[in-house]
Enzyme design. Structure first.
Site, PDB file in Angstrom:
ATOM      1  N   GLY A 506       4.196  99.745 -54.330  1.00  0.00           N
ATOM      2  CA  GLY A 506       5.338 100.951 -54.101  1.00  0.00           C
ATOM      3  C   GLY A 506       7.234  99.377 -54.478  1.00  0.00           C
ATOM      4  O   GLY A 506       6.857  98.546 -54.872  1.00  0.00           O
ATOM      5  N   PHE A 508       8.527  98.606 -52.331  1.00  0.00           N
ATOM      6  CA  PHE A 508       8.478  97.653 -51.166  1.00  0.00           C
ATOM      7  C   PHE A 508       7.864  96.071 -51.502  1.00  0.00           C
ATOM      8  O   PHE A 508       7.933  94.958 -51.127  1.00  0.00           O
ATOM      9  CB  PHE A 508       8.195  97.997 -50.178  1.00  0.00           C
ATOM     10  CG  PHE A 508       8.428  97.192 -48.631  1.00  0.00           C
ATOM     11  CD1 PHE A 508       9.471  97.245 -48.338  1.00  0.00           C
ATOM     12  CD2 PHE A 508       7.078  96.361 -48.549  1.00  0.00           C
ATOM     13  CE1 PHE A 508       9.801  96.480 -47.187  1.00  0.00           C
ATOM     14  CE2 PHE A 508       7.504  95.272 -46.816  1.00  0.00           C
ATOM     15  CZ  PHE A 508       8.467  95.737 -46.802  1.00  0.00           C
ATOM     16  N   LYS A 510       2.896  94.810 -51.696  1.00  0.00           N
ATOM     17  CA  LYS A 510       2.210  95.698 -52.110  1.00  0.00           C
ATOM     18  C   LYS A 510       1.452  96.611 -50.531  1.00  0.00           C
ATOM     19  O   LYS A 510       1.900  96.294 -49.366  1.00  0.00           O
ATOM     20  CB  LYS A 510       0.490  94.846 -52.341  1.00  0.00           C
ATOM     21  CG  LYS A 510       1.269  94.453 -53.528  1.00  0.00           C
ATOM     22  CD  LYS A 510      -0.030  93.038 -53.799  1.00  0.00           C
ATOM     23  CE  LYS A 510       0.660  92.255 -55.545  1.00  0.00           C
ATOM     24  NZ  LYS A 510      -0.428  91.705 -55.970  1.00  0.00           N
ATOM     25  N   ASP A 621      15.155 109.728 -48.966  1.00  0.00           N
ATOM     26  CA  ASP A 621      14.175 109.248 -50.117  1.00  0.00           C
ATOM     27  C   ASP A 621      12.626 110.335 -50.165  1.00  0.00           C
ATOM     28  O   ASP A 621      11.967 109.428 -50.168  1.00  0.00           O
ATOM     29  CB  ASP A 621      13.908 107.815 -50.640  1.00  0.00           C
ATOM     30  CG  ASP A 621      13.249 107.253 -51.868  1.00  0.00           C
ATOM     31  OD1 ASP A 621      14.184 108.193 -52.265  1.00  0.00           O
ATOM     32  OD2 ASP A 621      12.619 106.323 -51.698  1.00  0.00           O
TER      33      ASP A 621
END
Ligand code: NAG
Ligand code: NAG
Ligand code: NAG
Ligand code: NAG
Ligand code: NAG
Ligand code: NAG
Ligand code: NAG
Length: 844
Positions: A506, A508, A510, A621
């Site tokens: 994503g 950020f 894995k 978010d």
């Protein structure tokens, strides 16, 4: 007249004596070396001369040279003693001296084990066996009251005869105010009290740390000291602190004898401060920055803390708390004027077990709410046996003066007729000894060296951290800093980031599935350089998640910031993201009741974020990939990397840079950059429609929010309801749900309901659904009939009651993918085979 002259002469003489005291020329010896060694890189340079001139002639000694691979030429030769031997230094008495002993064993001295004592009184080292891995430098401050100063090496004779050795030696007079005449505070459980007649006779430097800065070598220190960086000692992770440095001029004050001899500029120009950035809005921010030092037990320690405020503009109102060994050393320590160094001395007893902790934290009314530390020195004080190694000294009796011979002579002379007196003396001596032995715990020290300390320390803290972790992992609600997980454990858990364990990636980095050494199943999110989210998000997530725990919020089990990694470890979420159960996968369809329950769970989590903590937290978010499903489809909100603390009382909003995910943005926030809890409500409204319609927030350039509002206004929401839900949805439940979701999407925050209202309405929608169903529990067709005016008819799939069982079975057996899929930020799923593999490994 003559008397006055005599007096004058005495005064002058006394002055000369005092002056000569401080003008003692430092002695540097390169032991066993045939010629002088000039360390010209030093400032001022040190010239190490041969040691022969200082050896007592009777000594039985030899020299050895081992020039290969020595870090400095002074380590390529050594003086080796096969029996007891001494160095003799003519010093000016009644002064403190700094004594440094350098050791680096050669193969021929690897088995050496010996005692070192000074002035036939102080036991400095006992059964000492220097490590051959690195240079060991032992530093002592010694009060010398007679001249000459004898330094004695005694090779151990039991169990086998061995040798003693030394490579280099430094002896310098201790500058004024460095240790003599200091007035430390004694830290006790009740309070810190000044020590009135502080008189250590010998100290050993166990740590000398340049906090927030680099290693300072003898070349950069006026007293040729070595200052180690603090990173290895910082207990609660490097991320909650900032290293600060200045290139400004450090102004040593003219008073207090504070000169660069106390500590060099490089110590005062770097510091560590508390990193409050992720929580800057929180007024009640309370936090300790802690360093842990392993210290041998059974001693008192002098802890000198160095400060120089070069970063905070309000020197008068800036003060902070200091803790030592878990006790309060100061509640309002003010580091003084800007750019002006200062230091404080504390005396503290070694903890009964575990390391000595040094913590600093903000004080209540300080401005700013922060703390700083530039340097620390920790010195072990001699005990009553005049020893720095354990509860024993050079003299069996433990007496602090005299020597054995004198005692023997005395006893012999008395023995003639004064048997009674002898008995009396002996009994007294016996009792004194008994009392002194009782005063100190029976603990043996194993001659730690500088380098040994560091490795032992890191191992020790690592283990204590993992124990802490298992204890704390789900309970604590306050800022929990015992969450650090050793990198080694993360490696083990993820089989060194095995690609087969990767379950997603994503914004950020894995995400991997894994099992911690204690058996806890976890999701490991590994931040990668180059990914969108970075360090600030990493910090925010830790800070937010370590403060809050809730059934409907994904819990953080730990984090790891070793080796510049940014790793977050979460509880394992069996069933992955909500989005994957809605569309874009072949997972079994969720029933309407399940979807309602999931929405209610997520709303509860969000409600807690907004209201459960002293200051509201805005998620910022919220989306269907940030709502994760655990066992039994319990929904949990995740991914707090972007979250912000909400407006505090009196404020109406928080201005920030717009962040979040397209399609979920609050239009108001987008326009005027005002962030309130209502921005989350908007995003949640989008999620609600996503759940109802099983389509992404944006598809083919069509915005789901707009589309849903369009049909909702027309009263024909059913046009876009997930076709798979046909026959499952009660009309009234749908209407309630649609209204609620639509309200969330109001243009202006003030028109949107609070998340609490949304929660209530969703529960009502569930009730409506349940009521209907319980009236006609097995008659799906009846429900279909009832709602068939509005819903497009499709074949009934199954009875809702059975659905849940089906789903469970499916999830558990038929579709291992569902079971294995998990995890925060699982927005892109990589490969199917991954999941089958996982399911097998997990051995459900
Ligand atoms: C040591 O080296 C420095 C710099 O090279 C020089 O100035 C000094 O005279 C030397 N001292 C001795 C004793 O060789
Ligand atoms: C070294 O010191 C210990 C502790 O005082 C003592 O027991 C031992 O006899 C000493 N060894 C020598 C060779 O003096
Ligand atoms: C440390 O000392 C060396 C030699 O004197 C010098 O080259 C170096 O710049 C110094 N380092 C700092 C950070 O002052
Ligand atoms: C300390 O340094 C960090 C960056 O290294 C900076 O963000 C912070 O503002 C500094 N703190 C102060 C008080 O100057
Ligand atoms: C800071 O440390 C002291 C001593 O260990 C402790 O009493 C205090 O509660 C700590 N404060 C915080 C905010 O953790
Ligand atoms: C040192 O501080 C840490 C963190 O606050 C704590 O977990 C640990 O128990 C402390 N150790 C001792 C010996 O007080
Ligand atoms: C160090 O030795 C001296 C002399 O025996 C004694 O007075 C002092 O208390 C000792 N220091 C400690 C901390 O016990």
């Amino acid at each position: 007249m003559a008397g006055e002259l005599l007096l004058l002469a005495v005064v002058i003489l006394a002055h000369l004596l005092l002056l000569s005291c401080s003008s003692f020329a430092p002695i540097f010896l390169s032991c066993g070396s045939p010629s002088a060694i000039n360390l010209s890189g030093d400032n001022p340079p040190r010239v190490f001369t041969p040691d022969d001139a200082y050896l007592l002639t009777s000594s039985d000694s030899q020299t050895a040279a081992f020039p290969n691979s020595s870090p400095l030429p002074i380590y390529s030769t050594a003086r080796i003693f096969t029996s007891q031997a001494s160095y003799r230094f003519a010093v000016e008495p009644n002064a403190f001296y700094i004594l440094r002993l350098h050791f680096l064993p050669f193969p021929s001295t690897a088995a050496a084990r010996f005692n070192v004592s000074a002035l036939n009184r102080f036991l400095l080292l006992s059964s000492f066996s220097p490590s051959s891995a690195a240079v060991t430098i032992k530093e002592f401050f010694i009060w010398v009251d007679t001249t000459p100063l004898l330094l004695t090496f005694s090779p151990a004779s039991t169990p086998a005869t061995t040798t003693a050795f030394i490579n280099a030696l430094e002896l310098l007079s201790s500058p004024a105010n460095l240790i003599e005449g200091i007035q430390p505070l004694y830290v006790t459980p009740s309070q810190s009290t000044p020590v009135t007649n502080f008189s250590p006779l010998a100290t050993e430097t166990v740590y000398r740390i340049n906090v927030g800065g680099p290693r300072i070598t003898p070349a950069n220190d006026t007293l040729w000291r070595t200052w180690e960086p603090d990173d290895a000692f910082l207990f609660n992770g490097l991320i909650f602190s900032l290293k600060n440095s200045t290139s400004g001029r450090i102004e040593y004050p003219m008073v207090n004898g504070l000169t660069s001899k106390i500590a060099p500029d490089m110590v005062y120009s770097t510091a560590r401060t508390i990193n409050a950035a992720p929580v800057s809005n929180l007024q009640s921010f309370d936090f300790n920055l802690t360093w842990s030092f392993d210290v041998p037990p059974g001693f008192q320690y002098l802890v000198r803390m160095h400060f120089c405020n070069c970063w905070f503009p309000s020197p008068k109102s800036f003060f902070f708390r200091v803790y030592l060994g878990g006790l309060t050393a100061s509640t309002d320590l003010n580091p003084g004027k800007e750019m002006v160094p200062s230091y404080v001395d504390f005396i503290v007893d070694s903890p009964d077990s575990g390391p000595l902790n040094l913590s600093i934290g903000p004080a209540g009314k300080s401005i700013p709410q922060n703390a700083l530390l530039n340097g620390v020195e920790i010195m072990k004080l001699n005990n009553s046996f005049l020893s720095l190694v354990g509860p024993f000294g050079l003299f069996e009796s433990g007496g602090s003066h005299g020597n054995k011979h004198l005692l023997e002579i005395l006893l012999l002379s008395i023995l003639g007729g004064l048997v009674l007196l002898t008995l009396l003396v002996l009994t007294t001596a016996f009792f004194i000894r008994r009392r002194q032995q009782r005063r100190l715990p029976e603990q043996k020290e194993k001659a730690p060296s500088w380098s040994n300390f560091k490795t032992e320390n890191s191992v020790l803290t690592a283990t204590s951290k993992s124990t802490e972790l298992t204890q704390n992992n789900s309970s604590s609600a306050r800022l929990n800093l015992g969450l650090q997980i050793p990198f080694a454990d993360v490696i083990t858990a993820t089989r060194n980031f095995d690609e087969n364990l990767m379950v997603g990636s994503g914004g950020f980095g894995k995400v991997y599935a894994g099992v911690l050494p204690d058996g806890t199943k976890v999701a490991v999110k590994r931040g990668m350089p180059g990914y969108k989210q970075g360090f600030p998000e990493f910090q925010t997530e830790i800070v937010v998640l370590s403060r809050i725990r809730h059934r409907h919020l994904v819990s953080l089990i730990g984090y790891c910031d070793e080796q510049s990694e940014m790793i977050l470890v979460y509880e394992y979420m069996e069933k992955g993201t909500l989005r994957n159960h809605l569309y874009g996968s072949d997972l079994p369809c969720l029933s309407w009741k399940q979807r309602l329950e999931i929405c209610i769970g997520a709303a509860r989590g969000l409600h807690y974020l907004h209201t459960g903590y002293s200051q509201s937290i805005i998620h910022r978010d919220l989306k269907s990939t940030n709502i994760l499903l655990g066992e039994k489809f319990v929904a949990k909100v995740s991914d707090f990397g972007l979250s912000r603390l909400g407006p505090s009382v009196g404020e109406t909003h928080v201005s920030t840079v717009v962040k979040g995910t397209f399609g979920y943005f609050d239009p108001e926030y987008f326009k005027i950059q005002k962030l309130t809890e209502k921005s989350d409500v908007y995003s949640f409204g989008v999620v609600l429609f996503e759940v109802l319609c099983a389509r992404p927030a944006i598809r083919d350039n069509v915005n789901l929010a707009e589309l849903a509002l369009h049909w909702q206004r027309k009263g024909k929401l059913e046009k876009i309801v997930d076709p798979k839900l046909e026959g499952d949805v009660n009309e009234n439940s749908l209407r309630k749900f649609g209204e609620t979701a639509a309200k969330c999407l109001a243009d202006y925050g003030v028109d949107r309901p609070s998340i609490g209202d949304v929660l209530w309405n969703l529960e009502y929608a569930l009730q409506l659904q349940e009521t209907q169903l319980s009236r006609e529990p097995f008659e799906d067709s009846a429900i279909l009939d009832e709602s068939s005016q509005n819903l497009v008819a499709v074949p009934v799939r199954r009875a809702p009651a059975a659905t849940e069982i089906d789903m469970e079975v499916n999830a558990a057996t038929e579709s291992p993918a569902a079971a294995a899929r998990s995890l925060p930020e699982t927005s892109e799923i990589t490969s199917r085979s991954v999941f089958s593999q996982l399911a097998i490994d997990d051995g459900r």
